[in-house]
Design an enzyme around this catalytic site. Structure first.
Site, short mmCIF file in Angstrom:
data_model
loop_
_atom_site.label_atom_id
_atom_site.label_comp_id
_atom_site.label_asym_id
_atom_site.label_seq_id
_atom_site.Cartn_x
_atom_site.Cartn_y
_atom_site.Cartn_z
N THR A 47 28.79 44.61 19.06
CA THR A 47 29.85 43.64 19.67
C THR A 47 30.82 43.38 18.92
O THR A 47 30.69 42.70 17.74
CB THR A 47 28.99 42.42 19.77
OG1 THR A 47 27.68 42.70 20.90
CG2 THR A 47 29.74 41.44 20.76
N LYS A 92 31.29 43.58 27.37
CA LYS A 92 30.26 43.14 26.34
C LYS A 92 30.53 41.78 26.19
O LYS A 92 29.65 40.67 26.31
CB LYS A 92 29.93 43.85 25.22
CG LYS A 92 29.16 43.45 24.16
CD LYS A 92 27.53 43.27 24.88
CE LYS A 92 26.69 42.79 23.79
NZ LYS A 92 25.35 42.46 24.32
N LYS A 146 30.74 33.26 17.07
CA LYS A 146 31.40 34.50 16.85
C LYS A 146 31.73 35.07 18.32
O LYS A 146 32.95 35.47 18.43
CB LYS A 146 30.54 35.23 15.98
CG LYS A 146 31.21 36.51 15.62
CD LYS A 146 30.37 37.31 14.33
CE LYS A 146 29.22 37.82 14.77
NZ LYS A 146 29.07 39.18 15.26
#
Lengths: 295, 295, 295, 295
Positions: free
Chosen positions: C95, C171, C240
């Site tokens: 990711t 994603k 994040k």
């Protein structure tokens, strides 16, 4: 005194002129050399590199556009740090992220060089007049060394603390005040406009009662005139400022909901094609999403 | 002139005293009768009902707590409207929702009675001094009739428009300025505090540079002292104001994201048990959600 | 087939085991070498560097923690790119931010190397079962080459487009769905809890009517049990992810108000000392700001 | 059983038909009488007033548009409460504010009348099929009395608690899930569209992985087709729902930031002239503020 000035944008030039006018021996450098012409005509010495400039002066001011430029001009090849003498002092006036402000502090520390942060409030005419507000942070003895020169540039010298980064955060904070004050007034002006009341009337009441600060008068005045195209500063600059303020909140664990809204307003202003207009144009976002015709 | 005053809270009493001091023949009424005692001792005439009061005077002021009280005291049994003479004028100073402000306007219109809205800015000491700011709206000839009396109460008389409701919306707008200015400063103070800079230092810089308005000085001053318990006005009042401002946005089709955030801050302040503290306590929400110890 | 796997965290290990079980000849590398032990015991070959690994295989998978690690392991010294053969293919499953995803794409392009992005949905047990969902993007012939291997890892292979970065954005988008679904349920559960209705009852109604997706069942189930301490994934990871999603919005000019709120919730969770707890703990923010006792 | 049904909108009619089909003796009333025609043709008895209807039956269902209608038809002149027998039971299915839901409960209590709340999930075709989900709250013995009839209308009967208002809050909560799920998907679809990925592709991935609930499929499906003009339910209805949910949060002391954002989206949709379009049109707000051409 021998003084250096690196970064000759509108604000840098105005500050540099002021220093010459005060009788200092000024050395200048700018990436685009032509911006130094007017200063050289007034007697400033043109340096070929920031390092050369730094080697000749007691104090180096820098007023650069952003983090990356500041890093490169300070610590890059032929940068300020390469030329600074043992007794030199670097005074950085740029609006920086906390991360970059720390890199400056720590980079000079590691080299045993003296550094303070001195952020300024005001526009170029105030710099030319010596009526800026100066927010300084760093070791007290270093600020004391700089004080006579800073006093020539500003009407008031505020000392925030011993860590240079503290001044950077105050600067980001005060810029945040500007954007959020625009949003406050935009919500009010739009709602009253839709109700049939001229925003100029509301602005008159505000600025003649309890909302009399320069931040109200200056930006509100542009807003009621829909004066979006003589930019002091563009939307992209506002977005950069707000991202840095949000970044500070993120690292310090402080949720900043007003800042998040400003970020969205500025991003939507970019999306609407207003990236290079004065950031007061953000009031168009609320006007238009309320169904008012664009101005 | 024979003047009536209905609603003798802190602000109403101060305004009423000022009118007596200016030599007017004052008639007063308040639901809780004892609040009229000091005024009666100064020569005011106590009326048994708002209607009786209205029947005796040329101008009736009302300064009541909220929509419901204003509606009841104006149009209810023995209310102002029942007693007003053909030449009477009702001046409502209360902070109202737009819906209630319209009901006042339309109710008097339907009865052929003269009515204007005159909202005030300032706290009771300013009322006692005659230094309020007055925001009036309504038919110009009616405002002209009221002007000599309004001039005795305020230092400036602003005329917003011919629809009395316009003044009510300006009043809600200016109150919204207060809450959002507190949030601006709360985000800044908290972030700087977590970074190690005393908020009082930031406040000093703000109020000596571009953030010098009374709204900055007054509320910021309370915030840096964490002075939450000598309430000018409690959280619940702030929540009522913000709900009315949001209601105005809803009816006019204007999304007001800052107002939504203030509503959440004030609701969370109620949730935290701070409902009756001064609304500057809302800065505790951001302080505490950032992990700072409660003050 | 000779396959390489770089990055042996929980998910990487599970995927690697699956590939061995499917009969592939697996080469592995991990910075912390001990994480490769179980795989080596099953017959995997340990490479000394990513470059060495890449030189031995047809396909290199990488599943690394973040942007910086991915950059270093791919293009740094002894990185994947240094070892890749002319016929090799790098499949990155991490990711990543859009900026880093572009650097991977462009870095391989500049070296004439084949690269696709294949992000996965699911937790390690799904990887072990081969029931992941796989979101692939890149040149169709490259995806076709990878397809037999991807089919062994996942139950469904989605092709998003020819630009590998498209898969990375999908994603980030699906992770954003997780955090915002938690906030939806947190607002509902808290409000009903304060009203006296057990959130577990509301959860039961939701998941037996129109809110039946795994995202509702899995996270809602943890929330009603206040199960914050068996983290699938911590608050810091959520932060994040949300920062990367906001960054994508920033670069594309899309204001994302729900994402901004999630950022604030996660920052406040760090401020509250919950940084390493499962990110469903963010429901404590709304519970506690509503005056409910911490759980 | 003798059953009454008051309020014959699309949902009310479908429920009423189902009750006739199940063999009940149905009495009906609607303000606009023609809406009862089809039911009367099937054998329903038309009552002249809600009171008359209530006097003839064991159970009265009501399914009315809003708070005000519900109050008037229940407690107004010739209202349900005036006609209810000692053994009667009023089952209200309307989506109401908590304040109105309490007035219903307390008004019937004060009259010694039996009352429960039974909110329904599903659209008219589900009502016609008897496959609604029913959320009931009230005294258990009253729900038990209603159960055989409720079972004929719905596939599942959820019991939330003994206070009828609990069901109303769950209903508002589940409607809030709808609007916020639309916003989640609107942020994702817009960001991916600007990046060059077809939202229909993202929708396909979502609904074939972890985002498979009816709420995802139904609303996401309309969104990717930009199908804004076959409204199930208009923006104005969404705004009413969200205002009631925010009102519940306000009274319970729960800040609901997602709900505030939805309110702004729906208000802006009214401002954009989309008041009567299906509320999925709110995705146009984010599309357009991101600079995409209107659809």
């Amino acid at each position: 005194m021998n003084i250096g000035f690196v970064g000759l944008g509108a604000m840098g030039q105005a500050m540099a002129h002021r220093l010459i006018a005060a009788g200092h021996d000024l050395h200048v450098w700018n990436r685009t050399r032509s911006k130094a012409d007017a200063l050289v005509a007034q007697g400033a010495h043109l340096a070929r590199t920031p390092a050369e400039l730094a080697s000749r002066v007691e104090i180096v001011f820098s007023m650069l556009f952003d983090d990356a430029t500041t890093e490169a001009v300070t610590f890059g090849e032929d940068g300020i740090a390469q030329g600074m003498t043992d007794t030199g002092l670097h005074i950085c006036c740029s609006t920086l992220s906390l991360a970059q402000a720390r890199r400056l502090r720590d980079g000079h520390d590691a080299r045993g060089q003296a550094y303070i942060s001195a952020n300024v409030l005001g526009r170029p005419p105030a710099a030319a007049d010596g009526t800026l507000y100066i927010i300084a942070a760093g070791k007290p003895e270093r600020i004391a060394r700089a004080e006579p020169v800073l006093d020539c540039l500003g009407q008031t010298l505020f000392r925030v603390g011993e860590d240079p980064v503290q001044a950077n955060l105050v600067k980001l904070s005060l810029n945040f005040m500007i954007y959020t004050t625009i949003e406050q007034m935009a919500e009010i002006f739009t709602l009253n406009e839709k109700f049939g009341t001229d925003p100029a009337k509301v602005f008159e009441i505000m600025t003649n009662s309890f909302y009399t600060a320069p931040v109200h008068r200056n930006y509100g005045g542009l807003m009621v005139k829909h004066d979006y195209d003589h930019p002091g500063a563009p939307v992209t600059l506002g977005l950069k400022d707000i991202e840095m303020f949000l970044g500070a909140g993120g690292e310090q664990g402080v949720p900043l909901p007003f800042a998040s809204i400003m970020r969205d307003r500025l991003i939507a202003s970019v999306g609407a094609g207003d990236a290079e207009r004065d950031f007061v144009v953000l009031q168009e976002r609320i006007r238009q999403e309320s169904g008012l015709a664009p101005r």
